[in-house]
Design a protein around this motif. Structure first.
Motif, PDB file in Angstrom:
ATOM      1  N   VAL A  68     -25.993 -12.200  76.833  1.00  0.00           N
ATOM      2  CA  VAL A  68     -25.057 -12.494  77.912  1.00  0.00           C
ATOM      3  C   VAL A  68     -23.713 -11.884  77.536  1.00  0.00           C
ATOM      4  N   VAL A  69     -23.181 -11.015  78.405  1.00  0.00           N
ATOM      5  CA  VAL A  69     -21.889 -10.372  78.167  1.00  0.00           C
ATOM      6  C   VAL A  69     -20.936 -10.830  79.262  1.00  0.00           C
ATOM      7  N   ARG A  70     -19.819 -11.468  78.860  1.00  0.00           N
ATOM      8  CA  ARG A  70     -18.852 -12.020  79.817  1.00  0.00           C
ATOM      9  C   ARG A  70     -17.562 -11.196  79.806  1.00  0.00           C
ATOM     10  N   ASN A  71     -17.073 -10.903  80.999  1.00  0.00           N
ATOM     11  CA  ASN A  71     -15.774 -10.262  81.150  1.00  0.00           C
ATOM     12  C   ASN A  71     -14.697 -11.328  80.955  1.00  0.00           C
ATOM     13  N   SER A  72     -13.995 -11.266  79.832  1.00  0.00           N
ATOM     14  CA  SER A  72     -12.879 -12.184  79.543  1.00  0.00           C
ATOM     15  C   SER A  72     -11.589 -11.396  79.363  1.00  0.00           C
ATOM     16  N   LEU A  73     -11.463 -10.298  80.120  1.00  0.00           N
ATOM     17  CA  LEU A  73     -10.297  -9.423  80.002  1.00  0.00           C
ATOM     18  C   LEU A  73      -9.052 -10.019  80.635  1.00  0.00           C
ATOM     19  N   GLY A  74      -9.209 -10.954  81.553  1.00  0.00           N
ATOM     20  CA  GLY A  74      -8.073 -11.599  82.200  1.00  0.00           C
ATOM     21  C   GLY A  74      -8.123 -11.437  83.712  1.00  0.00           C
ATOM     22  N   PRO A  75      -7.293 -12.213  84.397  1.00  0.00           N
ATOM     23  CA  PRO A  75      -7.267 -12.183  85.867  1.00  0.00           C
ATOM     24  C   PRO A  75      -7.018 -10.778  86.407  1.00  0.00           C
ATOM     25  N   GLY A  76      -7.785 -10.416  87.418  1.00  0.00           N
ATOM     26  CA  GLY A  76      -7.626  -9.125  88.079  1.00  0.00           C
ATOM     27  C   GLY A  76      -8.267  -7.954  87.352  1.00  0.00           C
ATOM     28  N   CYS A  84     -27.675 -14.149  72.469  1.00  0.00           N
ATOM     29  CA  CYS A  84     -26.474 -13.485  71.965  1.00  0.00           C
ATOM     30  C   CYS A  84     -25.428 -13.556  73.064  1.00  0.00           C
ATOM     31  N   GLY A  85     -24.392 -14.312  72.833  1.00  0.00           N
ATOM     32  CA  GLY A  85     -23.314 -14.427  73.808  1.00  0.00           C
ATOM     33  C   GLY A  85     -22.128 -13.582  73.380  1.00  0.00           C
ATOM     34  N   ASP A 114      -8.429  -7.395  73.159  1.00  0.00           N
ATOM     35  CA  ASP A 114      -8.289  -6.956  71.768  1.00  0.00           C
ATOM     36  C   ASP A 114      -9.618  -6.684  71.071  1.00  0.00           C
ATOM     37  N   GLY A 115     -10.748  -6.910  71.761  1.00  0.00           N
ATOM     38  CA  GLY A 115     -12.028  -6.639  71.124  1.00  0.00           C
ATOM     39  C   GLY A 115     -13.189  -7.365  71.772  1.00  0.00           C
ATOM     40  N   ALA A 116     -14.367  -7.189  71.155  1.00  0.00           N
ATOM     41  CA  ALA A 116     -15.599  -7.835  71.624  1.00  0.00           C
ATOM     42  C   ALA A 116     -15.965  -8.927  70.637  1.00  0.00           C
ATOM     43  N   TYR A 117     -16.168 -10.122  71.148  1.00  0.00           N
ATOM     44  CA  TYR A 117     -16.455 -11.301  70.342  1.00  0.00           C
ATOM     45  C   TYR A 117     -17.889 -11.747  70.565  1.00  0.00           C
ATOM     46  N   CYS A 118     -18.603 -11.985  69.487  1.00  0.00           N
ATOM     47  CA  CYS A 118     -19.996 -12.420  69.566  1.00  0.00           C
ATOM     48  C   CYS A 118     -20.109 -13.843  69.035  1.00  0.00           C
ATOM     49  N   PHE A 162     -22.961 -10.599  82.744  1.00  0.00           N
ATOM     50  CA  PHE A 162     -24.193  -9.852  82.930  1.00  0.00           C
ATOM     51  C   PHE A 162     -25.147 -10.308  81.836  1.00  0.00           C
ATOM     52  N   GLU A 163     -26.387 -10.621  82.214  1.00  0.00           N
ATOM     53  CA  GLU A 163     -27.349 -11.068  81.206  1.00  0.00           C
ATOM     54  C   GLU A 163     -28.694 -10.396  81.407  1.00  0.00           C
ATOM     55  N   PHE A 164     -29.402 -10.259  80.298  1.00  0.00           N
ATOM     56  CA  PHE A 164     -30.739  -9.677  80.330  1.00  0.00           C
ATOM     57  C   PHE A 164     -31.538 -10.228  79.164  1.00  0.00           C
ATOM     58  N   SER A 165     -32.859 -10.130  79.282  1.00  0.00           N
ATOM     59  CA  SER A 165     -33.773 -10.619  78.255  1.00  0.00           C
ATOM     60  C   SER A 165     -34.718  -9.497  77.836  1.00  0.00           C
ATOM     61  N   PHE A 166     -35.255  -9.614  76.627  1.00  0.00           N
ATOM     62  CA  PHE A 166     -36.171  -8.614  76.098  1.00  0.00           C
ATOM     63  C   PHE A 166     -36.967  -9.246  74.966  1.00  0.00           C
ATOM     64  N   THR A 167     -37.985  -8.539  74.527  1.00  0.00           N
ATOM     65  CA  THR A 167     -38.796  -8.971  73.399  1.00  0.00           C
ATOM     66  C   THR A 167     -38.338  -8.221  72.155  1.00  0.00           C
ATOM     67  N   ILE A 168     -38.089  -8.944  71.085  1.00  0.00           N
ATOM     68  CA  ILE A 168     -37.648  -8.342  69.827  1.00  0.00           C
ATOM     69  C   ILE A 168     -38.800  -7.570  69.193  1.00  0.00           C
ATOM     70  N   SER A 169     -38.487  -6.376  68.698  1.00  0.00           N
ATOM     71  CA  SER A 169     -39.465  -5.588  67.950  1.00  0.00           C
ATOM     72  C   SER A 169     -38.795  -5.079  66.674  1.00  0.00           C
ATOM     73  N   TRP A 170     -39.493  -4.237  65.936  1.00  0.00           N
ATOM     74  CA  TRP A 170     -39.000  -3.740  64.645  1.00  0.00           C
ATOM     75  C   TRP A 170     -37.705  -2.954  64.763  1.00  0.00           C
ATOM     76  N   TRP A 171     -37.461  -2.314  65.895  1.00  0.00           N
ATOM     77  CA  TRP A 171     -36.350  -1.369  66.020  1.00  0.00           C
ATOM     78  C   TRP A 171     -35.400  -1.718  67.165  1.00  0.00           C
ATOM     79  N   THR A 172     -35.456  -2.931  67.698  1.00  0.00           N
ATOM     80  CA  THR A 172     -34.674  -3.283  68.882  1.00  0.00           C
ATOM     81  C   THR A 172     -33.172  -3.112  68.647  1.00  0.00           C
ATOM     82  N   MET A 173     -32.540  -2.360  69.539  1.00  0.00           N
ATOM     83  CA  MET A 173     -31.096  -2.194  69.530  1.00  0.00           C
ATOM     84  C   MET A 173     -30.648  -1.889  70.958  1.00  0.00           C
ATOM     85  N   TYR A 174     -29.789  -2.733  71.494  1.00  0.00           N
ATOM     86  CA  TYR A 174     -29.210  -2.519  72.818  1.00  0.00           C
ATOM     87  C   TYR A 174     -27.734  -2.206  72.653  1.00  0.00           C
TER      88      TYR A 174
END
Length: 145
Positions: free
Chosen positions: A37-45, A114-115, A121-125, A70-82
Motif C-alpha cells: 500500500v503506497v499512500r500520498n502524504s505529500l500534503g494538501p493539494g 508493506c505500507g 522529504d522521502g519515502a517511509y516504510c 494505491f495498493e496491490f497484491s502478489f505472491t512472493i517468489s525467489w526474486w520478487t522486486m516491485y
C-alpha cells in the motif's frame, strides 16, 4: 563434463541463497500473498502519479490525491522486486523506489503488508522491529530526497 558444471553452478546458487537470506523466515514467506500500500502524504493539494512494475508485470499508472492510496497484491517468489516511479509537483519531481524487494528481506519486515507513506522529504516504510524495549511498530524513512 557439462553435468559437473551444472552441479557446480547449482551448488553455488544454493550456497549463496543459504548465506544471504534467513532461510527459515524466507521459506515460510515463499509463495505467500503479500500486499503493498503506497499512500500520498505529500500534503494538501499535492497530486502524485505512481507507476509500479515487476519484471514483465506492469500495474499501470495511477493518480493519487493527498491521503489517497494505491495498493496491490502478489505472491512472493525467489526474486520478487516491485519498483514504483513517483511523479509530483506538476511532474517537476521524480523518484523511483523499491516498494518490495526480497533481497532487502522485506518478507521479514513487512509481512503480510508493506505500507508506504510518500512525503516531501522521502519515502517511509512501515516496519515492525524488535528492540530491547520491545516491538516497535513505526514508519522508517528508507528513501531520502
Amino acid at each position: 563434463m557439462r553435468m559437473w558444471r551444472y552441479l557446480d553452478a547449482t551448488f553455488l546458487v544454493v550456497l549463496t541463497f543459504l548465506t544471504t537470506f534467513n532461510t527459515e523466515n524466507f521459506a515460510a514467506a515463499l509463495f505467500e500473498i503479500e500486499k503493498v500500500v503506497v499512500r500520498n502524504s505529500l500534503g494538501p493539494g499535492e497530486t502524485m502519479r505512481i507507476h509500479c512494475k515487476s519484471g514483465n508485470v506492469d500495474l499501470g499508472e495511477h493518480s493519487l490525491s493527498n491521503d489517497e492510496s494505491f495498493e496491490f497484491s502478489f505472491t512472493i517468489s525467489w526474486w520478487t522486486m516491485y519498483r514504483c516511479n513517483l511523479y509530483w509537483d506538476n511532474d517537476r519531481r521524480y523518484e523511483e523506489i523499491h516498494v518490495f524487494d526480497v533481497s532487502r528481506q522485506d518478507h521479514e519486515f513487512c509481512r503480510p503488508k508493506c505500507g508506504w507513506k510518500i512525503k516531501q522529504d522521502g519515502a517511509y516504510c512501515f516496519r515492525d522491529r524488535d528492540t530491547d524495549q520491545g516491538s516497535m511498530k513505526t514508519f522508517y524513512r528508507l528513501y531520502a530526497w
